[in-house]
Design a protein around this motif. Structure first.
Motif, PDB file in Angstrom:
ATOM      1  N   PHE A  53       0.615  -0.889   0.383  1.00  8.88           N
ATOM      2  CA  PHE A  53       0.413   0.227   0.174  1.00  8.88           C
ATOM      3  C   PHE A  53       1.000   0.708   0.200  1.00  8.88           C
ATOM      4  CE2 PHE A  53      -3.691  -2.693   1.752  1.00  8.88           C
ATOM      5  CZ  PHE A  53      -4.610  -2.315   0.634  1.00  8.88           C
ATOM      6  N   ARG A  54       2.166   1.302   0.625  1.00  4.36           N
ATOM      7  CA  ARG A  54       3.143   2.545   0.677  1.00  4.36           C
ATOM      8  C   ARG A  54       3.408   2.994  -0.470  1.00  4.36           C
ATOM      9  NH1 ARG A  54       6.771   0.513   5.770  1.00  4.36           N
ATOM     10  NH2 ARG A  54       5.084   1.500   7.349  1.00  4.36           N
ATOM     11  N   GLN A  55       3.535   1.527  -1.851  1.00  6.12           N
ATOM     12  CA  GLN A  55       3.983   2.452  -3.201  1.00  6.12           C
ATOM     13  C   GLN A  55       2.344   2.434  -4.066  1.00  6.12           C
ATOM     14  OE1 GLN A  55       5.523  -1.437  -4.556  1.00  6.12           O
ATOM     15  NE2 GLN A  55       6.987  -1.614  -2.861  1.00  6.12           N
ATOM     16  N   SER A  56       1.382   2.729  -2.812  1.00  3.92           N
ATOM     17  CA  SER A  56       0.423   3.539  -4.058  1.00  3.92           C
ATOM     18  C   SER A  56       0.359   4.813  -3.964  1.00  3.92           C
ATOM     19  CB  SER A  56      -0.645   2.290  -3.296  1.00  3.92           C
ATOM     20  OG  SER A  56      -2.357   2.791  -4.139  1.00  3.92           O
ATOM     21  N   GLN A  57      -0.778   5.191  -5.235  1.00  2.34           N
ATOM     22  CA  GLN A  57      -1.342   6.474  -5.176  1.00  2.34           C
ATOM     23  C   GLN A  57      -1.990   6.708  -4.782  1.00  2.34           C
ATOM     24  OE1 GLN A  57       1.512   8.271  -5.800  1.00  2.34           O
ATOM     25  NE2 GLN A  57       3.236   7.159  -6.339  1.00  2.34           N
ATOM     26  N   THR A  58      -3.792   5.558  -4.631  1.00  6.70           N
ATOM     27  CA  THR A  58      -4.570   5.980  -3.796  1.00  6.70           C
ATOM     28  C   THR A  58      -4.887   5.881  -2.072  1.00  6.70           C
ATOM     29  OG1 THR A  58      -4.898   4.501  -5.856  1.00  6.70           O
ATOM     30  CG2 THR A  58      -6.875   4.552  -4.439  1.00  6.70           C
ATOM     31  N   GLU A  59      -5.425   7.036  -2.027  1.00  4.06           N
ATOM     32  CA  GLU A  59      -5.414   7.727  -0.682  1.00  4.06           C
ATOM     33  C   GLU A  59      -6.581   6.004  -0.328  1.00  4.06           C
ATOM     34  OE1 GLU A  59      -6.536  11.198  -0.399  1.00  4.06           O
ATOM     35  OE2 GLU A  59      -4.710  11.671  -1.007  1.00  4.06           O
ATOM     36  N   ASN A  60      -7.641   5.890  -1.144  1.00  2.00           N
ATOM     37  CA  ASN A  60      -8.741   4.642  -0.473  1.00  2.00           C
ATOM     38  C   ASN A  60      -7.917   3.511  -0.583  1.00  2.00           C
ATOM     39  OD1 ASN A  60     -11.055   3.791  -0.281  1.00  2.00           O
ATOM     40  ND2 ASN A  60     -12.605   4.905  -1.427  1.00  2.00           N
ATOM     41  N   ARG A  61      -7.926   2.842   0.586  1.00  2.00           N
ATOM     42  CA  ARG A  61      -7.247   1.612   0.420  1.00  2.00           C
ATOM     43  C   ARG A  61      -8.133   0.544   1.509  1.00  2.00           C
ATOM     44  NH1 ARG A  61      -0.895   3.790   1.796  1.00  2.00           N
ATOM     45  NH2 ARG A  61      -0.892   5.383  -0.502  1.00  2.00           N
ATOM     46  N   VAL A  62      -8.129  -0.783   0.817  1.00  2.00           N
ATOM     47  CA  VAL A  62      -8.388  -1.839   2.162  1.00  2.00           C
ATOM     48  C   VAL A  62      -8.163  -3.074   1.737  1.00  2.00           C
ATOM     49  CG1 VAL A  62     -11.731  -3.208   1.460  1.00  2.00           C
ATOM     50  CG2 VAL A  62     -10.940   0.089   1.366  1.00  2.00           C
ATOM     51  N   LEU A  63      -7.945  -3.525   2.799  1.00  2.00           N
ATOM     52  CA  LEU A  63      -7.312  -4.816   3.078  1.00  2.00           C
ATOM     53  C   LEU A  63      -8.470  -5.936   3.885  1.00  2.00           C
ATOM     54  CD1 LEU A  63      -5.272  -7.301   3.231  1.00  2.00           C
ATOM     55  CD2 LEU A  63      -5.185  -6.800   5.147  1.00  2.00           C
ATOM     56  N   ILE A  64      -9.141  -7.674   2.932  1.00  2.00           N
ATOM     57  CA  ILE A  64     -10.125  -8.136   3.308  1.00  2.00           C
ATOM     58  C   ILE A  64      -9.316  -9.029   3.577  1.00  2.00           C
ATOM     59  CG2 ILE A  64     -11.800  -9.227   2.846  1.00  2.00           C
ATOM     60  CD1 ILE A  64     -13.143  -6.796   0.715  1.00  2.00           C
ATOM     61  N   VAL A  65      -9.183  -9.802   4.581  1.00  2.00           N
ATOM     62  CA  VAL A  65      -8.130 -10.617   5.648  1.00  2.00           C
ATOM     63  C   VAL A  65      -9.772 -12.048   5.520  1.00  2.00           C
ATOM     64  CG1 VAL A  65      -6.806 -12.284   7.293  1.00  2.00           C
ATOM     65  CG2 VAL A  65      -6.888  -9.162   6.333  1.00  2.00           C
ATOM     66  N   LEU A  66      -9.498 -12.688   4.994  1.00  2.00           N
ATOM     67  CA  LEU A  66     -10.216 -14.511   5.012  1.00  2.00           C
ATOM     68  C   LEU A  66      -9.253 -15.521   5.385  1.00  2.00           C
ATOM     69  CD1 LEU A  66     -12.942 -15.912   2.805  1.00  2.00           C
ATOM     70  CD2 LEU A  66     -10.582 -17.590   3.563  1.00  2.00           C
ATOM     71  N   THR A  67     -10.017 -15.694   7.057  1.00  2.00           N
ATOM     72  CA  THR A  67      -9.033 -17.251   7.481  1.00  2.00           C
ATOM     73  C   THR A  67      -9.140 -17.622   8.345  1.00  2.00           C
ATOM     74  OG1 THR A  67      -7.147 -17.466   8.957  1.00  2.00           O
ATOM     75  CG2 THR A  67      -8.942 -15.513   9.310  1.00  2.00           C
ATOM     76  N   ASP A  68      -9.569 -19.020   8.363  1.00  2.00           N
ATOM     77  CA  ASP A  68     -10.100 -19.799   9.360  1.00  2.00           C
ATOM     78  C   ASP A  68      -9.609 -19.879  10.624  1.00  2.00           C
ATOM     79  OD1 ASP A  68      -8.050 -21.663   8.054  1.00  2.00           O
ATOM     80  OD2 ASP A  68      -9.526 -23.097   7.777  1.00  2.00           O
ATOM     81  N   GLY A  69      -8.645 -19.611  11.300  1.00  2.00           N
ATOM     82  CA  GLY A  69      -7.450 -19.969  12.153  1.00  2.00           C
ATOM     83  C   GLY A  69      -7.408 -18.537  13.296  1.00  2.00           C
ATOM     84  N   ASN A  70      -6.687 -19.283  14.139  1.00  6.34           N
ATOM     85  CA  ASN A  70      -5.501 -17.971  14.643  1.00  6.34           C
ATOM     86  C   ASN A  70      -3.904 -17.573  14.305  1.00  6.34           C
ATOM     87  OD1 ASN A  70      -4.250 -19.828  16.871  1.00  6.34           O
ATOM     88  ND2 ASN A  70      -5.688 -20.258  16.919  1.00  6.34           N
ATOM     89  N   ASP A  71      -4.134 -17.409  14.811  1.00  8.26           N
ATOM     90  CA  ASP A  71      -1.859 -16.252  14.245  1.00  8.26           C
ATOM     91  C   ASP A  71      -1.678 -17.302  15.359  1.00  8.26           C
ATOM     92  OD1 ASP A  71       0.140 -15.253  14.364  1.00  8.26           O
ATOM     93  OD2 ASP A  71      -0.479 -13.968  13.272  1.00  8.26           O
ATOM     94  N   THR A  72      -0.120 -17.968  14.062  1.00  6.68           N
ATOM     95  CA  THR A  72       0.361 -19.343  14.869  1.00  6.68           C
ATOM     96  C   THR A  72       1.809 -19.302  14.643  1.00  6.68           C
ATOM     97  OG1 THR A  72      -0.078 -21.004  13.515  1.00  6.68           O
ATOM     98  CG2 THR A  72      -1.689 -21.117  15.227  1.00  6.68           C
ATOM     99  N   GLY A  73       2.434 -18.294  14.200  1.00  9.28           N
ATOM    100  CA  GLY A  73       2.927 -18.235  13.505  1.00  9.28           C
ATOM    101  C   GLY A  73       3.942 -16.792  12.692  1.00  9.28           C
ATOM    102  N   SER A  74       3.622 -15.965  13.001  1.00  8.89           N
ATOM    103  CA  SER A  74       3.700 -14.130  12.185  1.00  8.89           C
ATOM    104  C   SER A  74       4.991 -14.341  13.009  1.00  8.89           C
ATOM    105  CB  SER A  74       2.363 -13.323  12.592  1.00  8.89           C
ATOM    106  OG  SER A  74       1.566 -13.238  11.943  1.00  8.89           O
TER     107      SER A  74
END
Length: 330
Positions: free
Chosen positions: A192-213
């Motif tokens: 997103f930092r490389q994007s020139q657009t101000e309207n930025r949206v992230l949709i995350v689809l997951t079926d678990g919990n964070d186990t390795g970040s």
């Protein structure tokens, strides 16, 4: 419509008038006929000797051609352009990144497809995302897949067909068996930092919990908020599940709330489809309208006309000059 880039050039049309008024006439001296009895002729005629001048008059066609040629050259210097009708273009005003969980739990066959047959979660997610993307013609789409690590599957692009092909090629465990949710959010922020657009949206689809970040999801969400990224989280599966496959709804809700987004739970295909339909309503396709008028240079037209005028009139001038000399000698 015809416009001129340098309209001031038409002031040059006054040049002949100014020259006529302020520049002295060209004079050329020539020896007259000498006769031994000049004084006698003067005495007999009663005339007083004085300097004389003769003015060669131009033909009408010479005057007209000269004036027309000047007008054509000045018109070319003014750089005429043909301005077309306004053309309106619509440019995307939003960059939409979708992050899809490919961990091992996504192959659980607890979802049904449109025909009612049991299929894995990823297959249903692909079908629903295809429907969702069909209504996002105004957005540039990106795709991140994550498991034990996060990977950029497709950078932001207007080519939705290619994006769907890359999504279709994604398979369970392709990115590892774990769930690196925080890293997926971090990877999206870097793009997103490389994007020139101000309207930025992230949709995350997951079926678990964070186990390795390497980066905790909440910390990544705080950075996303600073970068102006709105995150929507979509939890797939049964929220009552316990153990390693349990949905960490508390974290998903916190991530969405931190960035001004929302969190959803979908435990079947219909609920998942409704979730993306609701997100579509919350983030409608956005466009920036650009309008311009195409311009086409036309300076070559008066130049071509001048060249044609020159080619047509020069033979006439030459013949006229020869005829005058012949009449003078006769």
């Amino acid at each position: 419509m015809l416009e001129f880039v340098h309209p001031w050039a038409f002031l040059l049309l006054l040049a002949p008038v100014l020259i006529y008024w302020f520049v002295p006439s060209h004079r050329e001296s020539r020896d007259s006929l000498q006769v031994p009895y000049f004084e006698r002729l003067v005495a007999l005629s009663g005339e007083t000797p004085r300097a004389g001048a003769s003015i060669r008059r131009r033909l009408v066609i010479q005057a007209v051609a000269g004036l027309l040629g000047l007008c054509l050259l000045v018109a070319a210097l003014a750089r005429p352009e043909w301005v077309g009708d306004p053309v309106k273009q619509e440019k995307t005003a939003r960059d939409l990144m979708l992050a899809v969980d490919l961990s091992g739990s996504m192959e659980a066959t607890d979802f049904s497809d449109a025909a009612g047959e049991k299929v894995d979660r990823l297959t249903v997610a692909k079908d629903v995302l295809e429907e969702f993307v069909a209504g996002r013609k105004g957005d540039r789409l990106g795709l991140i897949v994550f498991g034990s690590a996060a990977y950029m599957q497709a950078p932001f692009t207007d080519d939705h067909e290619t994006w769907l092909n890359l999504l279709d090629e994604s398979i369970v465990n392709m990115a590892g068996p774990s769930t690196a949710l925080g890293d997926a959010i971090g990877l999206s922020i870097s793009h997103f930092r490389q994007s020139q657009t101000e309207n930025r949206v992230l949709i995350v689809l997951t079926d678990g919990n964070d186990t390795g970040s390497k980066v905790p999801p909440l910390d990544a969400a705080k950075v996303a908020k600073v970068e102006g990224v709105t995150i929507y989280t979509v939890a797939v599966g049964d929220p009552t599940t316990v153990g390693e496959d349990a949905l960490d709804m508390e974290t998903l809700e916190a991530v969405a709330k931190t960035t001004g987004g929302r969190s959803f739970v979908a435990n079947d295909r219909e609920a998942l489809s409704d979730t993306y339909r609701l997100i579509d309503e919350l983030e409608p396709a956005s466009y920036d309208s650009l309008s311009y008028r195409p311009r086409k240079g036309m300076f070559h037209v008066p130049l071509a006309a001048f060249a044609l005028l020159y080619i047509m009139t020069m033979p006439i001038f030459v013949l006229a000059s020869r005829r005058r000399r012949r009449v003078a000698h006769d």
